[in-house]
Scaffold this motif. Structure first.
Motif, PDB file in Angstrom:
ATOM      1  N   LYS A 102       0.819  -1.215   0.000  1.00 39.95           N
ATOM      2  CA  LYS A 102       0.000   0.000   0.000  1.00 39.95           C
ATOM      3  C   LYS A 102       0.853   1.265   0.000  1.00 39.95           C
ATOM      4  O   LYS A 102       0.536   2.239  -0.690  1.00 39.95           O
ATOM      5  N   SER A 103       1.949   1.268   0.756  1.00 37.78           N
ATOM      6  CA  SER A 103       2.778   2.471   0.808  1.00 37.78           C
ATOM      7  C   SER A 103       3.527   2.675  -0.507  1.00 37.78           C
ATOM      8  O   SER A 103       3.766   3.818  -0.918  1.00 37.78           O
ATOM      9  N   THR A 104       3.881   1.586  -1.195  1.00 32.37           N
ATOM     10  CA  THR A 104       4.547   1.725  -2.503  1.00 32.37           C
ATOM     11  C   THR A 104       3.589   2.325  -3.521  1.00 32.37           C
ATOM     12  O   THR A 104       3.976   3.194  -4.320  1.00 32.37           O
ATOM     13  N   ARG A 105       2.346   1.905  -3.495  1.00 33.64           N
ATOM     14  CA  ARG A 105       1.369   2.486  -4.435  1.00 33.64           C
ATOM     15  C   ARG A 105       1.117   3.958  -4.105  1.00 33.64           C
ATOM     16  O   ARG A 105       0.964   4.787  -5.007  1.00 33.64           O
ATOM     17  N   ALA A 106       1.091   4.290  -2.832  1.00 31.72           N
ATOM     18  CA  ALA A 106       0.921   5.697  -2.442  1.00 31.72           C
ATOM     19  C   ALA A 106       2.111   6.525  -2.906  1.00 31.72           C
ATOM     20  O   ALA A 106       1.953   7.652  -3.395  1.00 31.72           O
ATOM     21  N   ALA A 107       3.312   5.982  -2.771  1.00 36.01           N
ATOM     22  CA  ALA A 107       4.513   6.687  -3.223  1.00 36.01           C
ATOM     23  C   ALA A 107       4.470   6.901  -4.731  1.00 36.01           C
ATOM     24  O   ALA A 107       4.878   7.964  -5.230  1.00 36.01           O
ATOM     25  N   CYS A 108       3.975   5.913  -5.463  1.00 34.51           N
ATOM     26  CA  CYS A 108       3.858   6.049  -6.921  1.00 34.51           C
ATOM     27  C   CYS A 108       2.916   7.195  -7.290  1.00 34.51           C
ATOM     28  O   CYS A 108       3.201   7.977  -8.204  1.00 34.51           O
ATOM     29  N   LYS A 109       1.812   7.308  -6.581  1.00 36.46           N
ATOM     30  CA  LYS A 109       0.882   8.413  -6.842  1.00 36.46           C
ATOM     31  C   LYS A 109       1.545   9.757  -6.572  1.00 36.46           C
ATOM     32  O   LYS A 109       1.401  10.713  -7.344  1.00 36.46           O
ATOM     33  N   TYR A 110       2.274   9.827  -5.475  1.00 35.72           N
ATOM     34  CA  TYR A 110       2.978  11.063  -5.122  1.00 35.72           C
ATOM     35  C   TYR A 110       3.978  11.424  -6.219  1.00 35.72           C
ATOM     36  O   TYR A 110       4.050  12.580  -6.668  1.00 35.72           O
ATOM     37  N   LEU A 111       4.750  10.462  -6.659  1.00 36.01           N
ATOM     38  CA  LEU A 111       5.802  10.724  -7.644  1.00 36.01           C
ATOM     39  C   LEU A 111       5.227  11.102  -9.004  1.00 36.01           C
ATOM     40  O   LEU A 111       5.779  11.972  -9.697  1.00 36.01           O
ATOM     41  N   LYS A 112       4.122  10.490  -9.394  1.00 38.16           N
ATOM     42  CA  LYS A 112       3.502  10.854 -10.683  1.00 38.16           C
ATOM     43  C   LYS A 112       2.927  12.262 -10.630  1.00 38.16           C
ATOM     44  O   LYS A 112       3.013  13.015 -11.612  1.00 38.16           O
ATOM     45  N   ASN A 113       2.380  12.640  -9.476  1.00 36.39           N
ATOM     46  CA  ASN A 113       1.924  14.029  -9.311  1.00 36.39           C
ATOM     47  C   ASN A 113       3.107  14.989  -9.361  1.00 36.39           C
ATOM     48  O   ASN A 113       3.021  16.074  -9.957  1.00 36.39           O
ATOM     49  N   ALA A 114       4.206  14.597  -8.745  1.00 37.65           N
ATOM     50  CA  ALA A 114       5.408  15.436  -8.739  1.00 37.65           C
ATOM     51  C   ALA A 114       5.970  15.589 -10.149  1.00 37.65           C
ATOM     52  O   ALA A 114       6.472  16.660 -10.516  1.00 37.65           O
ATOM     53  N   LEU A 115       5.911  14.520 -10.929  1.00 39.56           N
ATOM     54  CA  LEU A 115       6.387  14.595 -12.316  1.00 39.56           C
ATOM     55  C   LEU A 115       5.582  15.624 -13.114  1.00 39.56           C
ATOM     56  O   LEU A 115       6.147  16.418 -13.876  1.00 39.56           O
ATOM     57  N   GLU A 116       4.274  15.631 -12.928  1.00 41.90           N
ATOM     58  CA  GLU A 116       3.422  16.590 -13.642  1.00 41.90           C
ATOM     59  C   GLU A 116       3.767  18.028 -13.267  1.00 41.90           C
ATOM     60  O   GLU A 116       3.709  18.936 -14.096  1.00 41.90           O
TER      61      GLU A 116
END
Length: 310
Positions: free
Chosen positions: A170-184
């Protein structure tokens, strides 16, 4: 030759042999040996050589998440060099991370791929927590070091019974969401990684105020300035451990945990739960780091997937 003269001669010869042995050993291993020379009572020393240390060799090409690192920039090269020296010689910490990688990387790699995040971000997790269930002085916790408020924003439950910052999936998926938002927001994966350390808004602000497009061209605080380079250093060491002095056989690494999953949708006493499945409370906690209490008060009927050791 009487007995006394023999003893004196033998003692003198033994002293000379001992002195020559000590001096030759000192020369060989670089040990300080004080001695008194004839006509000179000043203490003198053999130069200390000490243990041998070797400078790490920087690559000619390197990338993070497919984005090239500008190694032609002398300041960039020296920042990378520093982190390689620190992490290649921080033996206990780096060795433990290499051992843990076999247990945690397969799950992290799988989720990164599913979420469309570059594989190199597994080294960000390594840099954040050492692949351990740690808590920072600021209160960030778990494998991806989420603060409570950020964890809640990305759908992770944190209370006295449950802390999903310690749930690897769950924390890895949350980190992925954070990083994709950061990329944008930042425009590059490298800047997104830096934003994981100082906040996406902070990186975006500095890119704008300093009129730059790249993380590598920014003047930053010491921690964030070093952050991406530590990730790069860990990547290089992981991909070539023996080249940096780390010799591990496959059996030296920690294996993936074997388990099956049981869904729980009610309140639970974890000690009784463990006994009913033929295991111990200790092992239930070991396999499910997100459990933070010996009981779960699940009034809302939330479903939790509990790993049971095989």
């Amino acid at each position: 030759m009487n007995k006394n003269i023999k003893n004196i001669f033998f003692g003198f010869a033994l002293a000379i042999v001992a002195f020559l042995f000590i001096r030759s050993t000192a020369d060989k291993y670089g040990i300080y040996v004080p001695f008194i020379s004839k006509g000179n009572t000043n203490m003198q020393e053999v130069p200390l050589k000490g243990a041998q240390h070797y400078a790490v060799k920087l690559p000619t090409k390197l990338d993070f998440a497919g984005e090239p690192v500008p190694l032609n920039d002398i300041e960039v090269r020296e920042r990378l060099d520093r982190e390689l020296i620190v992490n290649a010689n921080w033996h206990s910490s780096t060795l433990l991370m290499l051992k843990r990688s076999k247990r945690f990387f397969p799950t992290i790699e799988k989720i990164l791929k599913e979420e469309g995040v570059p594989d190199d971000f597994k080294y960000l997790c390594m840099a954040e927590s050492g692949l351990d269930e740690v808590v920072s002085s600021a209160g960030a916790a778990g494998y991806w070091q989420f603060m409570k408020t950020t964890a809640a924003q990305y759908g992770l439950k944190v209370n006295s019974d449950v802390d999903e910052r310690y749930d690897l999936e769950k924390s890895t998926r949350a980190a992925c969401k954070y990083l994709k938002n950061a990329l944008e927001t930042t425009g590059t994966w490298t800047a997104a990684a830096a934003g994981y350390n100082m906040g996406t808004a902070g990186v975006t602000s500095r890119l704008s105020s300093q009129q730059q497009m790249s993380y590598y061209d920014l003047y930053l605080n010491s921690e964030t300035s070093r952050y991406v380079f530590r990730i790069l250093a860990l990547k290089m060491i992981y991909e070539n451990p023996e080249g940096f002095g780390f010799s591990l056989l496959e059996e030296d690494k920690y294996p993936e945990l074997e388990y099956y999953t049981v869904n729980v949708d009610s309140s639970v006493n974890w000690v009784d739960f463990a006994k009913s499945y033929g295991t111990s409370y200790k092992m239930i906690r070991h396999y499910n780091q997100w459990i933070r209490n010996d009981k779960l008060y699940n009034k809302t009927g939330e479903i939790y997937a509990v790993k049971i050791p095989k």
